[in-house]
Every structure is written in structure tokens, then in C-alpha cells.
Scaffold this motif. Structure first.
Motif, PDB file in Angstrom:
ATOM      1  N   VAL A 225      52.719  67.393  10.304  1.00 44.23           N
ATOM      2  CA  VAL A 225      54.134  67.427  10.675  1.00 44.23           C
ATOM      3  C   VAL A 225      54.993  66.750   9.606  1.00 44.23           C
ATOM      4  O   VAL A 225      56.056  67.263   9.215  1.00 44.23           O
ATOM      5  CB  VAL A 225      54.342  66.752  12.046  1.00 44.23           C
ATOM      6  N   GLU A 226      54.546  65.611   9.117  1.00 45.21           N
ATOM      7  CA  GLU A 226      55.322  64.867   8.118  1.00 45.21           C
ATOM      8  C   GLU A 226      55.487  65.656   6.825  1.00 45.21           C
ATOM      9  O   GLU A 226      56.582  65.736   6.258  1.00 45.21           O
ATOM     10  CB  GLU A 226      54.651  63.532   7.836  1.00 45.21           C
ATOM     11  N   ARG A 229      57.802  68.681   7.410  1.00 43.78           N
ATOM     12  CA  ARG A 229      59.192  68.256   7.502  1.00 43.78           C
ATOM     13  C   ARG A 229      59.747  67.892   6.127  1.00 43.78           C
ATOM     14  O   ARG A 229      60.899  68.212   5.805  1.00 43.78           O
ATOM     15  CB  ARG A 229      59.297  67.063   8.452  1.00 43.78           C
ATOM     16  N   ASP A 230      58.937  67.243   5.298  1.00 42.53           N
ATOM     17  CA  ASP A 230      59.365  66.885   3.937  1.00 42.53           C
ATOM     18  C   ASP A 230      59.682  68.117   3.097  1.00 42.53           C
ATOM     19  O   ASP A 230      60.483  68.049   2.157  1.00 42.53           O
ATOM     20  CB  ASP A 230      58.295  66.046   3.240  1.00 42.53           C
ATOM     21  N   THR A 235      59.662  71.911  12.567  1.00 35.31           N
ATOM     22  CA  THR A 235      58.391  71.496  13.153  1.00 35.31           C
ATOM     23  C   THR A 235      58.441  71.640  14.672  1.00 35.31           C
ATOM     24  O   THR A 235      59.447  71.325  15.310  1.00 35.31           O
ATOM     25  CB  THR A 235      58.060  70.036  12.787  1.00 35.31           C
ATOM     26  N   VAL A 250      58.426  65.766  16.168  1.00 35.70           N
ATOM     27  CA  VAL A 250      58.755  67.150  15.819  1.00 35.70           C
ATOM     28  C   VAL A 250      60.186  67.499  16.224  1.00 35.70           C
ATOM     29  O   VAL A 250      60.822  66.803  17.018  1.00 35.70           O
ATOM     30  CB  VAL A 250      57.774  68.139  16.487  1.00 35.70           C
ATOM     31  N   ASP A 251      60.659  68.617  15.678  1.00 33.60           N
ATOM     32  CA  ASP A 251      62.000  69.096  16.018  1.00 33.60           C
ATOM     33  C   ASP A 251      62.036  69.743  17.399  1.00 33.60           C
ATOM     34  O   ASP A 251      63.014  69.594  18.141  1.00 33.60           O
ATOM     35  CB  ASP A 251      62.477  70.117  14.974  1.00 33.60           C
TER      36      ASP A 251
END
Length: 318
Positions: A225-226, A229-230, A235, A250-251
């Protein structure tokens, strides 16, 4: 005439005392282990045979045990009474009860209490069907349909959809990947830390990273996830725990309505809700790309290709 106390009776020479059958009785295994240092000869051999396989001793005759220990039935009776039992039948019954309790505890820890080892097939089937029905009902009451619709929009428009699930979470994640790929969505699936990091690193803004995690925990899915997202990807998470660390990271967290639980029947119910939510997400995506589905089923690369393509999909052998 004086004599040394029996080691199995302890220093006082008294047996441990009578117990109400199956209620608060001392463990026969622990009694044998406690007496073991003071036993010699035939009694020691009997104790060692019992301790080596208590389940067998709990279902076998005194003759069988005597043969295994190379001694007489009388020796086994003396050891049984020294431990506080009326005789070997009582010791054998205590061993059987203890084994039964151990089996039951192990079964309930793994399988759960909703199904027992004695249940007939019809009872097992009805229990599993009831669990599935309950999981579906919970999902219907818990899933955020607006969030599902928004996620379906993003998946339908994405240049790449990366799905991740590991261990027990992998099957529903892989099933969703296959469904999306079938309708022409550029989807990939991976499990394990290496594929998680590489797959997430290939994402760009506008792409989607989706995790299936019943518990909503884990170092590898969190790293996935990280990294996603980066790289600017949206996510999302399908989970049984809306208050989990992954749900907060997460989103778009999607709660299936069924928690993690601690037994296989809980796991089965959770997987049913995961599959239902995944199927719903897929159907919503399919609604957004009906033309794309038709094109892929009907068009080809050359003369006659469309017919050959359609013949392939019409063939029930495929």
C-alpha cells in the motif's frame, strides 16, 4: 510387618484419593509422570508404555498393555490402584476421557464448535450453508455501495490494476484478478513481498492497487500500500476489520461485514463474504465497460478472426 511405601502413592503412602468420574479428576498422565521417578521394573515399563501412547492405552485391554510392557495384568492393576484408581478399567476410562478432551479442544481451536466430529454430512452441509447465508447478509448490511461504485469507476479507467493477497487471502484476490482480466481490464496479481513491492512500483497516477486482507494487518500488504501510494495510485482494501491498520492506510476501505474469527468455520464465512464483495466489484466494473467486453468477444486481427474467436468462446470445452 512394615514395608516401603509404593512410590506411586507418594511419600505418605496414600493413594491420591477417589475422584468423581470426569469431574475435577486429576490427570492420569500427570499422575504417571509424577510417579515415574520412583517406579522401577515392570511398573516403570507399564508407565512408559502408557505415556508413549495414552490414546492407545485408553482404548485397549489390560492384556494388550501387559504384552506391550512384558509384565502381568496383576502388575498393571497394582499400578492403577497405587495411582488412586479402583483398577485398570478406571485408569483406562480416565485416559480415554483425557484424550477425548484433548481431541475436542484441538478440534474446537481449529474447526470450531459449529461442526462436531460426530455430525452427519447433512448437518455439516446445513451449517456451512447457514454460515454462507449469514456472511452474505452481513456483507449486504455493511458494504459501502457508494465507495464500491467509485472504485469501479477508477478500475474501469485504470491503465493498470495491481491486486495483492497472501496465504488465505490469495484465493479471493486471485479470483477477482481473473474476473477483471477476463473482461479486458489490465490487471495483475501477486503474492509475497518481492512481487508486492515490484507490482506496486509499476503503478502510476490513475492506476489502482487493491489488497484483500481479512485481518487488515501484515507488514507485506502494508508495504504494498505504501509503495503504491508513493507512486500516485489509488489504494483500496477488502477486509473483515474496518478498524485495522490497513483500513486506516488505504484510500478506499471496503468492509465485508464478517470479522476474522478464530476457527475454520469463521474463516469459511469470511471467505464467503470476501468472494461476494469481490464479485460485486467485478460486476460493477463490467457494467462500465460493456462495449469493451463485446469488442473482445467479437473482433479479431484478420479475415474470419471474429468468427473463429466467437467459435472458441462458444465451444463448451474451453
Amino acid at each position: 510387618m512394615s514395608h516401603d511405601p509404593d512410590p506411586a502413592r507418594g511419600a505418605s503412602g496414600r493413594a491420591p484419593g477417589r475422584r468423581t468420574e470426569g469431574v475435577g479428576e486429576a490427570s492420569p498422565i500427570e499422575l504417571l509422570r509424577a510417579a515415574l521417578p520412583g517406579l522401577t521394573g515392570a511398573k516403570l515399563r507399564v508407565a512408559e508404555v502408557i505415556l508413549r501412547d495414552p490414546a492407545a492405552a485408553g482404548r485397549s485391554s489390560i492384556t494388550w498393555l501387559a504384552a506391550q510392557a512384558r509384565t502381568s495384568a496383576a502388575t498393571i492393576t497394582r499400578l492403577s490402584t497405587a495411582l488412586g484408581f479402583d483398577g485398570f478399567p478406571e485408569l483406562r476410562a480416565a485416559l480415554a476421557r483425557e484424550h477425548g478432551r484433548d481431541v475436542q479442544a484441538g478440534w474446537e481451536k481449529d474447526i470450531g464448535s459449529a461442526i462436531t466430529p460426530e455430525d452427519p454430512p447433512a448437518k455439516v452441509l446445513s451449517t456451512l450453508a447457514a454460515n454462507q447465508f449469514s456472511a452474505a447478509r452481513n456483507a449486504m448490511a455493511s458494504v459501502d455501495l457508494d465507495a464500491m461504485a467509485q472504485l469501479a469507476d477508477r478500475i474501469a479507467a485504470a491503465g493498470r490494476v495491481q491486486l495483492f493477497g497472501e496465504w488465505g487471502d490469495a484465493p479471493p484476490a486471485q479470483e477477482l484478478y481473473l474476473r477483471l482480466y477476463r473482461i479486458g481490464i489490465p490487471a495483475w496479481f501477486g503474492e509475497g513481498s518481492y512481487f508486492a513491492q515490484v507490482g506496486a512500483s509499476l503503478l502510476t497516477p490513475g492506476d489502482v492497487a487493491l489488497v484483500v486482507s481479512r485481518s487488515g494487518e501484515g507488514e507485506t500488504p502494508m508495504k504494498f500500500v505504501e509503495v503504491a501510494r508513493d507512486h500516485g495510485a489509488l489504494t483500496a482494501l477488502i477486509t473483515g476489520d474496518p478498524g485495522s491498520p490497513l483500513a486506516a492506510a488505504v484510500d478506499v476501505p471496503l468492509h465485508t461485514g464478517t470479522g476474522t474469527g478464530s476457527s475454520w468455520t469463521d474463516y469459511f464465512a469470511g471467505r464467503s463474504s470476501d468472494s461476494l464483495v469481490g464479485a460485486l466489484l467485478w460486476a460493477l466494473v463490467a457494467q462500465r465497460v460493456p462495449d469493451r467486453i463485446y469488442d473482445r468477444m467479437s473482433r479479431g486481427d484478420g479475415p474470419g478472426a471474429a468468427a473463429r474467436s466467437q467459435d472458441f468462446f462458444n465451444d463448451t470445452m474451453h
